[in-house]
Design a protein around this motif. Structure first.
Motif, PDB file in Angstrom:
ATOM      1  N   ASP A   1      13.589  45.435  44.285  1.00 39.44           N
ATOM      2  CA  ASP A   1      13.306  45.248  45.716  1.00 39.44           C
ATOM      3  C   ASP A   1      14.286  46.009  46.607  1.00 39.44           C
ATOM      4  OD1 ASP A   1      15.280  43.470  45.079  1.00 39.44           O
ATOM      5  OD2 ASP A   1      14.119  41.667  45.536  1.00 39.44           O
TER       6      ASP A   1
ATOM      7  N   ALA B   1      13.131  30.485  36.359  1.00 37.44           N
ATOM      8  CA  ALA B   1      13.926  31.367  37.232  1.00 37.44           C
ATOM      9  C   ALA B   1      15.303  30.743  37.457  1.00 37.44           C
ATOM     10  CB  ALA B   1      13.202  31.596  38.558  1.00 37.44           C
TER      11      ALA B   1
ATOM     12  N   LEU C   1      17.540  46.486  40.564  1.00 39.03           N
ATOM     13  CA  LEU C   1      16.714  45.493  41.260  1.00 39.03           C
ATOM     14  C   LEU C   1      15.657  46.246  42.054  1.00 39.03           C
ATOM     15  CD1 LEU C   1      19.324  42.852  42.474  1.00 39.03           C
ATOM     16  CD2 LEU C   1      18.308  43.200  40.230  1.00 39.03           C
TER      17      LEU C   1
ATOM     18  N   PRO D   1      15.079  43.215  36.333  1.00 39.72           N
ATOM     19  CA  PRO D   1      14.711  41.806  36.434  1.00 39.72           C
ATOM     20  C   PRO D   1      13.588  41.647  37.463  1.00 39.72           C
ATOM     21  CG  PRO D   1      17.082  42.153  36.749  1.00 39.72           C
ATOM     22  CD  PRO D   1      16.410  43.474  36.889  1.00 39.72           C
ATOM     23  N   ALA D   2      12.526  40.997  37.035  1.00 40.77           N
ATOM     24  CA  ALA D   2      11.362  40.850  37.935  1.00 40.77           C
ATOM     25  C   ALA D   2      10.764  39.459  37.786  1.00 40.77           C
ATOM     26  CB  ALA D   2      10.326  41.928  37.596  1.00 40.77           C
ATOM     27  N   ALA D   3      11.610  38.479  37.485  1.00 38.78           N
ATOM     28  CA  ALA D   3      11.088  37.134  37.235  1.00 38.78           C
ATOM     29  C   ALA D   3      11.354  36.179  38.397  1.00 38.78           C
ATOM     30  CB  ALA D   3      11.707  36.573  35.951  1.00 38.78           C
ATOM     31  N   GLY D   4      11.885  36.730  39.501  1.00 35.33           N
ATOM     32  CA  GLY D   4      12.188  35.878  40.658  1.00 35.33           C
ATOM     33  C   GLY D   4      10.913  35.342  41.293  1.00 35.33           C
ATOM     34  N   LEU D   5      11.068  34.335  42.120  1.00 34.50           N
ATOM     35  CA  LEU D   5       9.899  33.667  42.708  1.00 34.50           C
ATOM     36  C   LEU D   5       9.406  34.353  43.987  1.00 34.50           C
ATOM     37  CD1 LEU D   5      11.017  29.959  42.160  1.00 34.50           C
ATOM     38  CD2 LEU D   5       9.485  31.347  40.747  1.00 34.50           C
ATOM     39  N   GLY D   6      10.232  35.210  44.553  1.00 37.43           N
ATOM     40  CA  GLY D   6       9.804  35.944  45.747  1.00 37.43           C
ATOM     41  C   GLY D   6       9.464  35.037  46.918  1.00 37.43           C
ATOM     42  N   THR D   7      10.297  34.040  47.150  1.00 41.04           N
ATOM     43  CA  THR D   7       9.947  33.041  48.182  1.00 41.04           C
ATOM     44  C   THR D   7       9.920  33.627  49.591  1.00 41.04           C
ATOM     45  OG1 THR D   7      12.254  32.365  48.197  1.00 41.04           O
ATOM     46  CG2 THR D   7      10.762  31.009  46.912  1.00 41.04           C
ATOM     47  N   ARG D   8      10.654  34.723  49.798  1.00 37.14           N
ATOM     48  CA  ARG D   8      10.659  35.308  51.155  1.00 37.14           C
ATOM     49  C   ARG D   8       9.316  35.933  51.506  1.00 37.14           C
ATOM     50  NH1 ARG D   8      15.741  39.015  50.640  1.00 37.14           N
ATOM     51  NH2 ARG D   8      15.165  38.813  48.452  1.00 37.14           N
TER      52      ARG D   8
ATOM     53  N   GLU E   1       7.020  42.317  42.950  1.00 31.73           N
ATOM     54  CA  GLU E   1       7.297  43.678  42.469  1.00 31.73           C
ATOM     55  C   GLU E   1       6.062  44.582  42.543  1.00 31.73           C
ATOM     56  OE1 GLU E   1       7.965  40.796  40.878  1.00 31.73           O
ATOM     57  OE2 GLU E   1      10.138  40.799  41.166  1.00 31.73           O
TER      58      GLU E   1
ATOM     59  N   GLY F   1      18.139  32.328  37.707  1.00 34.67           N
ATOM     60  CA  GLY F   1      19.072  33.196  38.417  1.00 34.67           C
ATOM     61  C   GLY F   1      19.127  34.593  37.811  1.00 34.67           C
ATOM     62  N   LEU F   2      19.660  35.532  38.614  1.00 29.95           N
ATOM     63  CA  LEU F   2      19.721  36.932  38.185  1.00 29.95           C
ATOM     64  C   LEU F   2      20.591  37.093  36.934  1.00 29.95           C
ATOM     65  CD1 LEU F   2      19.262  39.961  38.601  1.00 29.95           C
ATOM     66  CD2 LEU F   2      21.092  39.944  40.307  1.00 29.95           C
TER      67      LEU F   2
HETATM   68  P1  UTP Z   1      16.196  37.618  44.683  1.00 32.30           P
HETATM   69  O1  UTP Z   1      17.465  36.959  45.053  1.00 32.30           O
HETATM   70  O2  UTP Z   1      15.683  38.685  45.595  1.00 32.30           O
HETATM   71  O3  UTP Z   1      15.113  36.486  44.462  1.00 32.30           O
HETATM   72  O4  UTP Z   1      16.367  38.174  43.214  1.00 32.30           O
HETATM   73  P2  UTP Z   1      13.549  36.593  44.425  1.00 32.30           P
HETATM   74  O5  UTP Z   1      13.055  35.388  43.730  1.00 32.30           O
HETATM   75  O6  UTP Z   1      13.095  37.903  43.850  1.00 32.30           O
HETATM   76  O7  UTP Z   1      13.101  36.609  45.951  1.00 32.30           O
HETATM   77  P3  UTP Z   1      13.346  35.517  47.114  1.00 32.30           P
HETATM   78  O8  UTP Z   1      14.787  35.661  47.511  1.00 32.30           O
HETATM   79  O9  UTP Z   1      13.003  34.160  46.566  1.00 32.30           O
HETATM   80  O10 UTP Z   1      12.401  35.971  48.171  1.00 32.30           O
HETATM   81  C1  UTP Z   1      16.957  39.429  42.949  1.00 32.30           C
HETATM   82  C2  UTP Z   1      16.294  40.030  41.729  1.00 32.30           C
HETATM   83  O11 UTP Z   1      16.516  39.205  40.595  1.00 32.30           O
HETATM   84  C3  UTP Z   1      15.286  38.833  39.990  1.00 32.30           C
HETATM   85  C4  UTP Z   1      14.242  38.992  41.071  1.00 32.30           C
HETATM   86  O12 UTP Z   1      12.969  39.234  40.508  1.00 32.30           O
HETATM   87  C5  UTP Z   1      14.775  40.158  41.882  1.00 32.30           C
HETATM   88  O13 UTP Z   1      14.436  41.397  41.288  1.00 32.30           O
HETATM   89  N1  UTP Z   1      15.426  37.449  39.472  1.00 32.30           N
HETATM   90  C6  UTP Z   1      15.966  36.491  40.248  1.00 32.30           C
HETATM   91  C7  UTP Z   1      14.990  37.164  38.195  1.00 32.30           C
HETATM   92  O14 UTP Z   1      14.469  38.043  37.467  1.00 32.30           O
HETATM   93  N2  UTP Z   1      15.130  35.883  37.727  1.00 32.30           N
HETATM   94  C8  UTP Z   1      15.694  34.905  38.485  1.00 32.30           C
HETATM   95  O15 UTP Z   1      15.810  33.768  37.975  1.00 32.30           O
HETATM   96  C9  UTP Z   1      16.118  35.216  39.783  1.00 32.30           C
END
Ligand code: UTP
Length: 303
Positions: free
Chosen positions: A134, A109, A132, A12-19, A30, A111-112
């Motif tokens: 990261d 996004a 994951l 899964p690589a669709a998270g927003l990476g807010t940190r 990623e 959620g995982l």
């Molecule tokens: P994280 O909880 O680390 O979220 O997601 P994030 O968006 O990557 O980073 P922060 O916390 O906002 O900085 C864990 C994994 O799940 C993926 C992320 O890409 C990461 O690999 N993920 C998360 C999705 O693919 N989709 C989502 O809707 C949420």
């Protein structure tokens, strides 16, 4: 093929990476490099070294660079060929041959858990791995290979776990374990990001899973939980009620590269291990520490 063969992995690589904002405003987290390789390539290489053939990457808006990275780059190849950089050329070509890559867009996004559900059609009715990217694991036997090995014996979902400091349990999914053998536990419960006082243990799920396809029907019914996201942990808790689930303590050094400090620590460690960079970088670090008159200390953080 045995029905316990694990051939497919979801990344899964669709998270927003807010940190990591603002770095991740327009570029995927990623693709952040540890020395010279993007984080997601470490995940792909771990999967391939664990016997995975098909890799399903869950992407979203602004993640095009991931697809480009695992595709050929004909212009670059021509250039490297023309300038006689044969070794670099073969390294670049190799990236696109690592596995069969498929991409699924997660349009929001959510959620995982929702991201994993997006892979259902491509996984079908067989067990699969989730990595994951990261969480980077540096180990003689790849982290995922350790899980697959355990899965072949136990035939139940296997979660990769490691002990974390008690005060950090609120950053992870935490398991309620019942010991089976050294390093292996039956999962009796799971809780997402508990406070230290409510945590049932300090065994944290660290971004490696082998799951049966039954997880999909559960995910489809899972309601948004913590942070309004469809949590994989919530679906795993349901699965554990229906069929055996295990937690395997993964042997190896783990880096939480999705967090700024963890990313910096991973960068330093991978740079020190790099044969062409390590000696000069170590010398730089030693001089740097000396010139600060011992006022700075490098704290080692046990993952
Ligand atoms: P994280 O909880 O680390 O979220 O997601 P994030 O968006 O990557 O980073 P922060 O916390 O906002 O900085 C864990 C994994 O799940 C993926 C992320 O890409 C990461 O690999 N993920 C998360 C999705 O693919 N989709 C989502 O809707 C949420």
């Amino acid at each position: 093929m045995s029905r316990f063969e694990v051939r497919k992995a979801v990344i899964p690589a669709a998270g927003l990476g807010t940190r990591f904002l603002p770095a991740t405003k327009a570029s995927p987290k990623e693709m952040l490099p540890l020395v010279d390789k993007p984080l997601i390539q470490y995940a792909v290489e771990e999967a391939v070294a664990s016997g995975i053939e098909d890799i399903i990457i869950i992407t979203g808006r602004g993640k095009r660079a991931i697809e480009d990275h695992f595709d050929r780059s004909l212009e670059l190849e021509e250039n490297l060929k023309g300038s006689g950089k044969a070794q670099l050329l073969s390294q670049m070509r190799h990236i696109s041959t690592l596995a069969n890559f498929c991409y699924v867009r997660q349009s929001e996004a959510l959620g995982l858990g929702h991201a994993v559900l997006c892979a259902q059609r491509l996984i079908g009715d067989e067990p699969f791995a989730v990595i994951l990217g990261d969480e980077v694991i540096d180990a003689p036997m790849p982290g995922l290979a350790q899980l697959i090995h355990a899965y072949k014996k136990r035939h139940g979902a296997i979660l990769g776990v490691q002990e974390v400091p008690h005060q950090e349990v609120n950053r992870y999914g935490i398991v309620t374990p019942r010991r089976v053998s050294a390093g292996l536990h039956r999962v009796e419960g799971l809780i997402e990001k508990p406070s230290p006082s409510e945590a049932p243990s300090n065994l944290a799920v660290i971004g490696r899973y082998v799951l049966p396809p039954e997880i999909f029907s559960i995910l489809r019914k899972t309601q948004p939980g913590k942070n309004g996201e469809i949590q994989l942990t919530d679906a795993l808790r349901e699965l554990a009620k229906k069929s055996p689930m295990f937690a395997l303590e993964i042997q190896g050094q783990r880096y939480d590269a999705g967090d700024k400090l963890g990313f910096l620590i991973a960068t330093v460690e991978f740079a020190l291990k790099n044969p062409s960079l390590g000696p000069d970088f170590e010398e730089y670090l030693q001089n740097r520490m000396r010139s600060s008159g011992g006022r700075s200390t490098i704290r080692s953080r046990k993952a």
